[in-house]
Design a protein around this motif. Structure first.
Motif, PDB file in Angstrom:
ATOM      1  N   THR A 265       1.020  -4.035   3.909  1.00 21.13           N
ATOM      2  CA  THR A 265       0.433  -5.033   3.028  1.00 21.13           C
ATOM      3  C   THR A 265      -0.848  -5.573   3.650  1.00 21.13           C
ATOM      4  O   THR A 265      -0.892  -5.881   4.839  1.00 21.13           O
ATOM      5  CB  THR A 265       1.401  -6.213   2.790  1.00 21.13           C
ATOM      6  OG1 THR A 265       1.784  -6.771   4.052  1.00 21.13           O
ATOM      7  CG2 THR A 265       2.651  -5.752   2.052  1.00 21.13           C
ATOM      8  N   HIS A 266      -1.885  -5.663   2.836  1.00 20.99           N
ATOM      9  CA  HIS A 266      -3.164  -6.229   3.256  1.00 20.99           C
ATOM     10  C   HIS A 266      -3.772  -6.975   2.080  1.00 20.99           C
ATOM     11  O   HIS A 266      -3.448  -6.703   0.922  1.00 20.99           O
ATOM     12  CB  HIS A 266      -4.119  -5.133   3.742  1.00 20.99           C
ATOM     13  CG  HIS A 266      -3.629  -4.356   4.928  1.00 20.99           C
ATOM     14  ND1 HIS A 266      -2.844  -3.228   4.798  1.00 20.99           N
ATOM     15  CD2 HIS A 266      -3.772  -4.566   6.257  1.00 20.99           C
ATOM     16  CE1 HIS A 266      -2.543  -2.759   5.998  1.00 20.99           C
ATOM     17  NE2 HIS A 266      -3.088  -3.557   6.901  1.00 20.99           N
ATOM     18  N   GLY A 267      -4.675  -7.890   2.393  1.00 23.46           N
ATOM     19  CA  GLY A 267      -5.360  -8.607   1.326  1.00 23.46           C
ATOM     20  C   GLY A 267      -4.402  -9.391   0.453  1.00 23.46           C
ATOM     21  O   GLY A 267      -3.500 -10.080   0.949  1.00 23.46           O
ATOM     22  N   TRP A 268      -4.592  -9.291  -0.852  1.00 23.36           N
ATOM     23  CA  TRP A 268      -3.753 -10.041  -1.786  1.00 23.36           C
ATOM     24  C   TRP A 268      -2.291  -9.612  -1.706  1.00 23.36           C
ATOM     25  O   TRP A 268      -1.397 -10.417  -1.947  1.00 23.36           O
ATOM     26  CB  TRP A 268      -4.273  -9.883  -3.211  1.00 23.36           C
ATOM     27  CG  TRP A 268      -4.095  -8.509  -3.794  1.00 23.36           C
ATOM     28  CD1 TRP A 268      -4.975  -7.477  -3.756  1.00 23.36           C
ATOM     29  CD2 TRP A 268      -2.953  -8.036  -4.515  1.00 23.36           C
ATOM     30  NE1 TRP A 268      -4.465  -6.376  -4.395  1.00 23.36           N
ATOM     31  CE2 TRP A 268      -3.218  -6.694  -4.881  1.00 23.36           C
ATOM     32  CE3 TRP A 268      -1.731  -8.604  -4.889  1.00 23.36           C
ATOM     33  CZ2 TRP A 268      -2.316  -5.907  -5.594  1.00 23.36           C
ATOM     34  CZ3 TRP A 268      -0.825  -7.826  -5.602  1.00 23.36           C
ATOM     35  CH2 TRP A 268      -1.121  -6.500  -5.949  1.00 23.36           C
TER      36      TRP A 268
ATOM     37  N   VAL B 169       1.020 -12.122  -1.281  1.00 20.92           N
ATOM     38  CA  VAL B 169       2.219 -12.089  -2.118  1.00 20.92           C
ATOM     39  C   VAL B 169       3.466 -11.836  -1.265  1.00 20.92           C
ATOM     40  O   VAL B 169       4.502 -12.481  -1.442  1.00 20.92           O
ATOM     41  CB  VAL B 169       2.086 -11.007  -3.207  1.00 20.92           C
ATOM     42  CG1 VAL B 169       3.389 -10.869  -3.993  1.00 20.92           C
ATOM     43  CG2 VAL B 169       0.936 -11.345  -4.139  1.00 20.92           C
ATOM     44  N   PHE B 170       3.356 -10.896  -0.317  1.00 25.82           N
ATOM     45  CA  PHE B 170       4.500 -10.569   0.529  1.00 25.82           C
ATOM     46  C   PHE B 170       4.942 -11.770   1.355  1.00 25.82           C
ATOM     47  O   PHE B 170       6.129 -12.126   1.375  1.00 25.82           O
ATOM     48  CB  PHE B 170       4.153  -9.407   1.454  1.00 25.82           C
ATOM     49  CG  PHE B 170       5.213  -9.113   2.472  1.00 25.82           C
ATOM     50  CD1 PHE B 170       6.335  -8.374   2.139  1.00 25.82           C
ATOM     51  CD2 PHE B 170       5.102  -9.587   3.775  1.00 25.82           C
ATOM     52  CE1 PHE B 170       7.326  -8.108   3.074  1.00 25.82           C
ATOM     53  CE2 PHE B 170       6.079  -9.325   4.718  1.00 25.82           C
ATOM     54  CZ  PHE B 170       7.193  -8.586   4.363  1.00 25.82           C
ATOM     55  N   TYR B 171       4.004 -12.417   2.048  1.00 26.28           N
ATOM     56  CA  TYR B 171       4.375 -13.552   2.891  1.00 26.28           C
ATOM     57  C   TYR B 171       4.850 -14.731   2.048  1.00 26.28           C
ATOM     58  O   TYR B 171       5.737 -15.480   2.467  1.00 26.28           O
ATOM     59  CB  TYR B 171       3.199 -13.959   3.762  1.00 26.28           C
ATOM     60  CG  TYR B 171       2.840 -12.913   4.789  1.00 26.28           C
ATOM     61  CD1 TYR B 171       3.819 -12.316   5.571  1.00 26.28           C
ATOM     62  CD2 TYR B 171       1.523 -12.494   4.967  1.00 26.28           C
ATOM     63  CE1 TYR B 171       3.503 -11.344   6.505  1.00 26.28           C
ATOM     64  CE2 TYR B 171       1.192 -11.521   5.897  1.00 26.28           C
ATOM     65  CZ  TYR B 171       2.186 -10.951   6.660  1.00 26.28           C
ATOM     66  OH  TYR B 171       1.872  -9.976   7.577  1.00 26.28           O
ATOM     67  N   GLY B 172       4.258 -14.905   0.859  1.00 25.42           N
ATOM     68  CA  GLY B 172       4.721 -15.959  -0.033  1.00 25.42           C
ATOM     69  C   GLY B 172       6.140 -15.734  -0.501  1.00 25.42           C
ATOM     70  O   GLY B 172       6.877 -16.694  -0.766  1.00 25.42           O
ATOM     71  N   ALA B 173       6.541 -14.449  -0.592  1.00 28.65           N
ATOM     72  CA  ALA B 173       7.898 -14.130  -1.026  1.00 28.65           C
ATOM     73  C   ALA B 173       8.904 -14.212   0.112  1.00 28.65           C
ATOM     74  O   ALA B 173      10.057 -14.609  -0.107  1.00 28.65           O
ATOM     75  CB  ALA B 173       7.930 -12.725  -1.645  1.00 28.65           C
ATOM     76  N   TYR B 174       8.483 -13.855   1.326  1.00 29.44           N
ATOM     77  CA  TYR B 174       9.450 -13.742   2.416  1.00 29.44           C
ATOM     78  C   TYR B 174       9.489 -14.946   3.362  1.00 29.44           C
ATOM     79  O   TYR B 174      10.525 -15.189   3.978  1.00 29.44           O
ATOM     80  CB  TYR B 174       9.176 -12.465   3.232  1.00 29.44           C
ATOM     81  CG  TYR B 174       9.925 -11.273   2.687  1.00 29.44           C
ATOM     82  CD1 TYR B 174      11.151 -10.901   3.221  1.00 29.44           C
ATOM     83  CD2 TYR B 174       9.428 -10.548   1.616  1.00 29.44           C
ATOM     84  CE1 TYR B 174      11.856  -9.821   2.715  1.00 29.44           C
ATOM     85  CE2 TYR B 174      10.122  -9.459   1.096  1.00 29.44           C
ATOM     86  CZ  TYR B 174      11.327  -9.102   1.646  1.00 29.44           C
ATOM     87  OH  TYR B 174      12.033  -8.036   1.137  1.00 29.44           O
TER      88      TYR B 174
ATOM     89  N   GLU C 152       0.819  -1.189   0.000  1.00 37.25           N
ATOM     90  CA  GLU C 152       0.000   0.000   0.000  1.00 37.25           C
ATOM     91  C   GLU C 152       0.862   1.252   0.000  1.00 37.25           C
ATOM     92  O   GLU C 152       1.864   1.338   0.706  1.00 37.25           O
ATOM     93  CB  GLU C 152      -0.930  -0.001   1.224  1.00 37.25           C
ATOM     94  CG  GLU C 152      -1.990  -1.093   1.169  1.00 37.25           C
ATOM     95  CD  GLU C 152      -2.940  -1.003   2.349  1.00 37.25           C
ATOM     96  OE1 GLU C 152      -2.779  -0.068   3.168  1.00 37.25           O
ATOM     97  OE2 GLU C 152      -3.833  -1.846   2.450  1.00 37.25           O
ATOM     98  N   ALA C 153       0.439   2.219  -0.803  1.00 38.71           N
ATOM     99  CA  ALA C 153       1.152   3.493  -0.854  1.00 38.71           C
ATOM    100  C   ALA C 153       0.747   4.356   0.337  1.00 38.71           C
ATOM    101  O   ALA C 153      -0.385   4.271   0.818  1.00 38.71           O
ATOM    102  CB  ALA C 153       0.825   4.226  -2.155  1.00 38.71           C
ATOM    103  N   PRO C 154       1.646   5.179   0.869  1.00 37.57           N
ATOM    104  CA  PRO C 154       1.278   6.089   1.957  1.00 37.57           C
ATOM    105  C   PRO C 154       0.244   7.097   1.507  1.00 37.57           C
ATOM    106  O   PRO C 154      -0.020   7.261   0.309  1.00 37.57           O
ATOM    107  CB  PRO C 154       2.613   6.767   2.307  1.00 37.57           C
ATOM    108  CG  PRO C 154       3.470   6.595   1.096  1.00 37.57           C
ATOM    109  CD  PRO C 154       3.052   5.293   0.474  1.00 37.57           C
TER     110      PRO C 154
END
Length: 209
Positions: free
Chosen positions: A151-154, A158-163, A52-54
Protein backbone atom coordinates in the motif's frame (compact mmCIF):
# COMPACT_ATOMS: atom_id res chain seq x y z
CA UNK A 1 -37.51 5.83 17.57
CA UNK A 2 -35.55 7.93 20.07
CA UNK A 3 -31.78 8.27 20.29
CA UNK A 4 -31.73 6.06 23.40
CA UNK A 5 -34.02 3.46 21.87
CA UNK A 6 -31.71 2.80 18.91
CA UNK A 7 -28.69 1.53 20.93
CA UNK A 8 -31.07 -0.42 23.18
CA UNK A 9 -32.48 -2.32 20.21
CA UNK A 10 -29.07 -2.94 18.69
CA UNK A 11 -27.10 -3.81 21.83
CA UNK A 12 -29.66 -4.58 24.53
CA UNK A 13 -30.59 -2.66 27.66
CA UNK A 14 -27.80 -0.94 29.54
CA UNK A 15 -27.24 -2.42 32.99
CA UNK A 16 -28.08 -0.37 36.05
CA UNK A 17 -25.31 1.83 37.39
CA UNK A 18 -23.27 1.96 34.16
CA UNK A 19 -21.95 5.48 33.45
CA UNK A 20 -22.32 7.00 30.02
CA UNK A 21 -18.57 6.96 29.31
CA UNK A 22 -18.53 3.16 29.74
CA UNK A 23 -21.45 2.74 27.35
CA UNK A 24 -19.74 4.79 24.64
CA UNK A 25 -16.44 2.97 25.27
CA UNK A 26 -18.25 -0.35 24.75
CA UNK A 27 -19.84 0.87 21.53
CA UNK A 28 -16.44 2.08 20.32
CA UNK A 29 -14.85 -1.26 21.19
CA UNK A 30 -17.51 -3.12 19.23
CA UNK A 31 -16.57 -1.09 16.12
CA UNK A 32 -12.78 -1.40 16.29
CA UNK A 33 -12.75 -4.54 14.13
CA UNK A 34 -15.34 -3.36 11.59
CA UNK A 35 -13.15 -1.18 9.31
CA UNK A 36 -10.49 -3.91 8.95
CA UNK A 37 -13.15 -6.48 8.13
CA UNK A 38 -14.65 -4.27 5.45
CA UNK A 39 -11.18 -3.60 4.00
CA UNK A 40 -10.47 -7.33 3.73
CA UNK A 41 -13.77 -8.06 2.04
CA UNK A 42 -13.47 -5.17 -0.41
CA UNK A 43 -9.83 -5.77 -1.32
CA UNK A 44 -9.61 -9.57 -1.26
CA UNK A 45 -13.11 -10.79 -2.08
CA UNK A 46 -14.33 -7.97 -4.31
CA UNK A 47 -10.87 -7.10 -5.72
CA UNK A 48 -11.25 -3.35 -5.28
CA UNK A 49 -7.87 -1.61 -5.87
CA UNK A 50 -7.14 -0.95 -2.20
CA UNK A 51 -3.62 -2.37 -2.45
CA UNK A 52 -1.05 -2.51 -5.22
CA UNK A 53 -1.23 -5.51 -7.51
CA UNK A 54 1.94 -7.60 -8.01
CA UNK A 55 3.91 -7.21 -11.22
CA UNK A 56 2.28 -10.30 -12.75
CA UNK A 57 -1.16 -9.04 -11.84
CA UNK A 58 -3.71 -10.40 -9.38
CA UNK A 59 -5.60 -13.56 -10.26
CA UNK A 60 -9.35 -13.22 -10.73
CA UNK A 61 -11.37 -13.76 -7.57
CA UNK A 62 -12.37 -17.32 -6.78
CA UNK A 63 -15.99 -16.55 -6.13
CA UNK A 64 -17.27 -18.53 -3.13
CA UNK A 65 -14.02 -20.49 -2.96
CA UNK A 66 -12.08 -21.30 0.20
CA UNK A 67 -10.30 -17.92 0.35
CA UNK A 68 -13.56 -16.04 -0.23
CA UNK A 69 -15.28 -17.79 2.67
CA UNK A 70 -12.19 -17.49 4.90
CA UNK A 71 -12.17 -13.70 4.55
CA UNK A 72 -15.89 -13.51 5.25
CA UNK A 73 -15.62 -15.82 8.28
CA UNK A 74 -12.58 -14.00 9.68
CA UNK A 75 -14.33 -10.64 9.41
CA UNK A 76 -17.56 -11.90 10.97
CA UNK A 77 -15.82 -13.67 13.85
CA UNK A 78 -13.63 -10.64 14.56
CA UNK A 79 -16.64 -8.35 14.68
CA UNK A 80 -18.60 -10.80 16.85
CA UNK A 81 -15.74 -10.96 19.36
CA UNK A 82 -15.46 -7.17 19.43
CA UNK A 83 -19.22 -6.91 19.93
CA UNK A 84 -19.00 -8.99 23.13
CA UNK A 85 -17.54 -5.90 24.83
CA UNK A 86 -21.07 -4.49 24.85
CA UNK A 87 -22.02 -7.25 27.27
CA UNK A 88 -19.82 -5.61 29.89
CA UNK A 89 -22.27 -2.70 30.08
CA UNK A 90 -25.52 -4.48 29.18
CA UNK A 91 -28.04 -6.54 31.10
CA UNK A 92 -27.28 -9.62 28.98
CA UNK A 93 -23.74 -9.46 30.35
CA UNK A 94 -25.07 -9.86 33.90
CA UNK A 95 -28.00 -12.24 33.39
CA UNK A 96 -27.92 -15.06 30.84
CA UNK A 97 -30.47 -14.45 28.05
CA UNK A 98 -33.55 -16.62 28.47
CA UNK A 99 -33.07 -18.40 25.15
CA UNK A 100 -29.91 -20.12 26.48
CA UNK A 101 -30.88 -23.62 27.72
CA UNK A 102 -30.54 -24.20 31.49
CA UNK A 103 -28.71 -20.91 32.04
CA UNK A 104 -31.37 -18.49 30.82
CA UNK A 105 -32.43 -16.03 33.52
CA UNK A 106 -29.59 -16.91 35.89
CA UNK A 107 -26.90 -14.40 36.91
CA UNK A 108 -23.67 -14.55 34.93
CA UNK A 109 -20.82 -15.38 37.34
CA UNK A 110 -18.47 -12.41 37.54
CA UNK A 111 -15.37 -14.40 36.66
CA UNK A 112 -17.16 -16.10 33.74
CA UNK A 113 -17.16 -12.70 32.06
CA UNK A 114 -14.01 -11.17 33.53
CA UNK A 115 -11.56 -13.99 32.73
CA UNK A 116 -12.25 -14.27 28.96
CA UNK A 117 -12.59 -10.50 28.64
CA UNK A 118 -9.30 -9.99 30.47
CA UNK A 119 -7.52 -12.56 28.31
CA UNK A 120 -8.92 -10.94 25.17
CA UNK A 121 -7.86 -7.49 26.33
CA UNK A 122 -4.34 -8.71 27.09
CA UNK A 123 -3.97 -10.53 23.77
CA UNK A 124 -5.23 -7.61 21.70
CA UNK A 125 -3.13 -5.09 23.61
CA UNK A 126 0.00 -7.15 23.00
CA UNK A 127 -0.84 -7.87 19.36
CA UNK A 128 -2.28 -4.86 17.58
CA UNK A 129 -0.42 -1.75 18.80
CA UNK A 130 2.92 -3.48 18.21
CA UNK A 131 1.89 -5.06 14.90
CA UNK A 132 0.49 -1.82 13.47
CA UNK A 133 3.57 0.11 14.57
CA UNK A 134 5.81 -2.38 12.74
CA UNK A 135 3.63 -2.31 9.62
CA UNK A 136 3.56 1.48 9.63
CA UNK A 137 7.37 1.45 9.70
CA UNK A 138 7.47 -0.85 6.69
CA UNK A 139 8.52 -3.88 8.74
CA UNK A 140 7.13 -7.28 9.55
CA UNK A 141 6.10 -8.34 13.05
CA UNK A 142 9.55 -9.89 13.50
CA UNK A 143 11.12 -6.46 12.93
CA UNK A 144 12.61 -7.33 9.55
CA UNK A 145 12.03 -5.11 6.53
CA UNK A 146 8.85 -6.02 4.67
CA UNK A 147 9.65 -6.29 0.94
CA UNK A 148 6.00 -6.95 0.08
CA UNK A 149 4.44 -3.81 1.51
CA UNK A 150 1.50 -3.39 -0.83
CA UNK A 151 0.00 0.00 0.00
CA UNK A 152 1.22 3.47 -0.93
CA UNK A 153 -0.33 6.89 -1.27
CA UNK A 154 -4.08 6.96 -0.84
CA UNK A 155 -4.12 3.18 -0.49
CA UNK A 156 -1.92 3.44 2.58
CA UNK A 157 -4.24 6.06 4.09
CA UNK A 158 -7.23 3.75 3.61
CA UNK A 159 -5.33 0.73 4.95
CA UNK A 160 -4.07 2.44 8.10
CA UNK A 161 -7.46 4.06 8.66
CA UNK A 162 -9.02 0.60 8.56
CA UNK A 163 -6.47 -1.25 10.68
CA UNK A 164 -5.21 1.25 13.28
CA UNK A 165 -8.55 1.18 15.18
CA UNK A 166 -7.62 -2.40 16.13
CA UNK A 167 -4.91 -0.94 18.36
CA UNK A 168 -7.69 0.47 20.58
CA UNK A 169 -9.46 -2.86 20.99
CA UNK A 170 -7.29 -4.22 23.80
CA UNK A 171 -6.95 -1.05 25.92
CA UNK A 172 -10.66 -0.23 25.68
CA UNK A 173 -11.65 -3.80 26.50
CA UNK A 174 -9.27 -3.82 29.46
CA UNK A 175 -10.78 -0.61 30.81
CA UNK A 176 -14.29 -2.01 30.46
CA UNK A 177 -13.30 -5.30 32.10
CA UNK A 178 -11.91 -3.56 35.19
CA UNK A 179 -15.01 -1.38 35.41
CA UNK A 180 -17.31 -4.41 35.01
CA UNK A 181 -15.52 -6.32 37.76
CA UNK A 182 -15.52 -3.43 40.23
CA UNK A 183 -19.17 -2.54 39.53
CA UNK A 184 -20.44 -6.09 39.95
CA UNK A 185 -18.33 -6.69 43.04
CA UNK A 186 -19.80 -3.57 44.65
CA UNK A 187 -23.31 -4.76 43.77
CA UNK A 188 -22.61 -8.24 45.15
CA UNK A 189 -21.16 -6.82 48.38
CA UNK A 190 -24.16 -4.52 48.80
CA UNK A 191 -26.58 -7.41 48.30
CA UNK A 192 -24.66 -9.58 50.76
CA UNK A 193 -24.73 -6.78 53.35
CA UNK A 194 -28.50 -6.44 53.03
CA UNK A 195 -29.04 -10.18 53.40
CA UNK A 196 -26.61 -10.59 56.30
CA UNK A 197 -28.57 -11.19 59.56
CA UNK A 198 -28.09 -8.52 62.22
CA UNK A 199 -28.01 -9.14 65.98
CA UNK A 200 -31.03 -7.76 67.77
CA UNK A 201 -30.05 -5.15 70.29
CA UNK A 202 -30.83 -5.93 73.91
CA UNK A 203 -33.66 -3.81 75.24
CA UNK A 204 -33.23 -4.57 78.94
CA UNK A 205 -30.49 -5.65 81.37
CA UNK A 206 -32.11 -9.07 81.58
CA UNK A 207 -31.87 -9.56 77.82
CA UNK A 208 -28.29 -8.35 77.89
CA UNK A 209 -27.44 -11.09 80.40
Amino acid sequence: MTTRATPARLHGRTAAGVPRWAVWAAYATSLTALPAGLWRILSVDLRLPLMEAPADGRPPPDWFGAEWWYVIALSLVSEALAFLAVGLVSEWGEVWPRWIPRLGGRPVPILAAVIPAGLGATANTLLWPYSMTMISLGRMVTGEANPRAGTHGWQAVVFYGAYWPLALWGPLLGLLTVHYYRRRRRAADSTAALLRPTRRRATSPAEAD
